[in-house]
Scaffold this active site. Structure first.
Site, PDB file in Angstrom:
ATOM      1  CD  GLU A  37     -39.490 -15.526 -58.842  1.00  0.00           C
ATOM      2  OE1 GLU A  37     -38.509 -16.257 -59.072  1.00  0.00           O
ATOM      3  OE2 GLU A  37     -39.423 -14.505 -58.139  1.00  0.00           O
ATOM      4  CB  ILE A  39     -39.399 -17.084 -67.148  1.00  0.00           C
ATOM      5  CG1 ILE A  39     -38.647 -15.911 -66.530  1.00  0.00           C
ATOM      6  CG2 ILE A  39     -40.897 -16.825 -67.183  1.00  0.00           C
ATOM      7  CD1 ILE A  39     -38.801 -14.624 -67.350  1.00  0.00           C
ATOM      8  CB  SER A  71     -26.634 -29.487 -40.243  1.00  0.00           C
ATOM      9  OG  SER A  71     -27.481 -28.406 -39.935  1.00  0.00           O
ATOM     10  N   GLY A 126     -36.948 -23.378 -46.188  1.00  0.00           N
ATOM     11  CA  GLY A 126     -38.302 -23.337 -46.746  1.00  0.00           C
ATOM     12  C   GLY A 126     -38.836 -21.917 -46.878  1.00  0.00           C
ATOM     13  CG  LEU A 129     -35.130 -15.910 -48.432  1.00  0.00           C
ATOM     14  CD1 LEU A 129     -34.683 -15.251 -47.131  1.00  0.00           C
ATOM     15  CD2 LEU A 129     -35.422 -14.842 -49.481  1.00  0.00           C
ATOM     16  CB  SER A 132     -31.876 -26.479 -51.338  1.00  0.00           C
ATOM     17  OG  SER A 132     -32.810 -25.738 -52.057  1.00  0.00           O
ATOM     18  CD  GLU A 164     -32.260 -27.517 -56.255  1.00  0.00           C
ATOM     19  OE1 GLU A 164     -31.494 -26.603 -56.598  1.00  0.00           O
ATOM     20  OE2 GLU A 164     -33.162 -27.387 -55.402  1.00  0.00           O
ATOM     21  CG  ASP A 176     -33.082 -20.678 -56.882  1.00  0.00           C
ATOM     22  OD1 ASP A 176     -33.479 -19.578 -57.315  1.00  0.00           O
ATOM     23  OD2 ASP A 176     -33.843 -21.572 -56.480  1.00  0.00           O
ATOM     24  CE1 TYR A 226     -39.550 -23.987 -59.524  1.00  0.00           C
ATOM     25  CE2 TYR A 226     -38.945 -26.063 -60.537  1.00  0.00           C
ATOM     26  CZ  TYR A 226     -38.767 -24.709 -60.386  1.00  0.00           C
ATOM     27  OH  TYR A 226     -37.785 -24.076 -61.110  1.00  0.00           O
TER      28      TYR A 226
HETATM   29  C1  GLA Z   1     -37.182 -21.914 -57.518  1.00  0.00           C
HETATM   30  C2  GLA Z   1     -36.264 -22.622 -58.518  1.00  0.00           C
HETATM   31  C3  GLA Z   1     -35.703 -21.650 -59.556  1.00  0.00           C
HETATM   32  C4  GLA Z   1     -36.802 -20.808 -60.179  1.00  0.00           C
HETATM   33  C5  GLA Z   1     -37.716 -20.210 -59.109  1.00  0.00           C
HETATM   34  C6  GLA Z   1     -38.907 -19.509 -59.697  1.00  0.00           C
HETATM   35  O1  GLA Z   1     -36.459 -21.034 -56.718  1.00  0.00           O
HETATM   36  O2  GLA Z   1     -35.212 -23.285 -57.871  1.00  0.00           O
HETATM   37  O3  GLA Z   1     -34.987 -22.379 -60.541  1.00  0.00           O
HETATM   38  O4  GLA Z   1     -37.540 -21.542 -61.120  1.00  0.00           O
HETATM   39  O5  GLA Z   1     -38.192 -21.201 -58.210  1.00  0.00           O
HETATM   40  O6  GLA Z   1     -38.519 -18.426 -60.464  1.00  0.00           O
END
Ligand code: GLA
Length: 389
Positions: A37, A39, A71, A126, A129, A132, A164, A176, A226
């Site tokens: 996570e 990384i 939507s 939000g 999961l 987006s 994104e 993601d 973030y």
């Molecule tokens: C979000 C980001 C991912 C990743 C995670 C944390 O989901 O979109 O790119 O950095 O956080 O691991």
């Protein structure tokens, strides 16, 4: 029975809105991350999997040059000309869709007909999961398929991520989009975010499974927090990269950790760096444990990852700490937050037969401690974006 009676509710809405039938139907899954996570944007290894919660899109071509998004979660119908797709905040969620068109047009792909897209989603927004990323991958997949652009799975992932980052303004890594784009039934995806090499690892754990614990705390400030973490990592790398000849934090050697501490001097930058190096090592250990189905080791690594994200990376927060504690105390072999953190979801490794026990305990105790009702559920591990009609 007439044709209209055979239509689903969603297809009827599509016809009422756009005046024609949906020609195609596509869908794209959500994702969980087992470990690795924060990384992906530090050149590390991640181990996510696509899960059976879907965004579905009903699509048809138009006779003009407009791209329209609707939507069922929002009332507003958005309409824009293909030639005028610059980012504009007032287009709300539809920016994810327009952004992908914008990115592909900028790359020189020929998109010369209007399109109607009606989106319905069962991925809680939000929730961490990746609704987006799923939407971005889905729209990219749709454009590739409908306009015959011959995009590979990796093209879809990279264009979605670029959208994104550059259009929507989140400095996210590739995890993601890749987790969704490369999704495969019953497989976790071990992805090296520096080289983009990946391999699949079987996720069948016999009598064990992963449950999802949804805190129902929307991770509201997630974007700014973030981006702060990304900036902190960039600052640490700037100080360390020449001395250690590395391109990213995950390449730094754990044996040199004491020296790295004195070079960095700033405690926050050191903690972020230590999380990256140790989390990357945990992913490799976790992958090996998954291959030999070593449940106890998997559980221990989940817990260690959560602790590191709590104490060193500081992205868990009260609700994720409470929900994972309850899970561990009840029956989970291990539990950790998944995704960006700051609310959202956690995962817990449990015996399949303990699911009801876990669900009842988490629901009751989490509500007692936070005043919020959580959701606890199980999902299947599934494949990536597809055309289903
Ligand atoms: C979000 C980001 C991912 C990743 C995670 C944390 O989901 O979109 O790119 O950095 O956080 O691991």
């Amino acid at each position: 029975m007439t044709a209209i009676n055979n239509m689903t509710e969603k297809e009827k809405i599509f016809k009422q809105t756009f005046g024609s039938d949906a020609e195609f139907i596509y869908r794209s899954p959500a994702r969980i991350n087992l470990i690795g996570e924060h990384i992906d944007y530090n050149g590390g290894m991640v181990l996510p999997a696509a899960i059976s919660l879907y965004i579905t899109a009903y699509v048809s071509f138009r006779d003009d040059d407009k791209i329209c998004f609707l939507s069922d979660g929002f009332d507003k119908l958005y309409e824009r000309k293909i030639s005028d797709l610059e980012y504009d905040k007032s287009y709300g969620w539809a920016n994810y869709g327009y952004g992908v068109f914008y990115t592909l047009i900028k790359k020189g792909f020929k998109i010369d007909r209007g399109l109607n897209v009606f989106i319905t989603s069962e991925i809680p927004m939000g929730s961490g999961l990746s609704s987006s990323a799923s939407l971005l991958d889905l729209v990219c997949y749709i454009i590739g398929d409908a306009y015959g652009l011959n995009l590979s799975a990796m093209d879809v992932i990279l264009y979605a991520k670029e959208t994104e980052n550059d259009y929507c303004g989140l400095k996210c890594g590739i995890m993601d989009e890749a987790a969704i784009g490369l999704g495969k039934e019953n497989k976790a995806i071990m992805l090296d975010c520096a080289s983009l090499d990946y391999k699949y690892i079987d996720m069948d754990l016999g009598e064990y499974t992963f449950a999802i614990l949804q805190t129902n705390v929307p991770h509201k400030l997630v974007e700014s927090k973030y981006n702060d973490r990304v900036t902190e990592c960039e600052s640490a790398l700037k100080i360390l990269k020449d001395k250690y000849s590395v391109k990213n934090l995950c390449e730094l050697p754990m044996e040199k950790i004491d020296e790295i501490k004195s070079v960095l001097s700033d405690n926050i930058l050191f903690n972020r760096t230590l999380h990256c190096i140790s989390e990357n090592a945990r992913v490799k250990e976790f992958a090996a444990a998954l291959e030999r189905k070593d449940i106890q080791k998997l559980g221990a690594l989940l817990n260690e990852s959560h602790e590191s994200l709590k104490n060193l990376y500081e992205v868990t927060g009260k609700h994720l700490d409470v929900i994972t504690d309850i899970a561990r105390k009840t029956c989970a072999v291990g539990a950790r937050m998944t995704g960006a953190g700051f609310g959202g979801c956690a995962i817990a490794l449990i015996k399949k037969s303990d699911f009801e026990l876990l669900k009842n305990a988490v629901t009751e105790e989490y509500y007692q401690q936070t005043g919020i009702m959580p959701n606890v559920y199980q999902v299947d591990i599934v494949s990536g974006p597809r055309r289903i009609k």
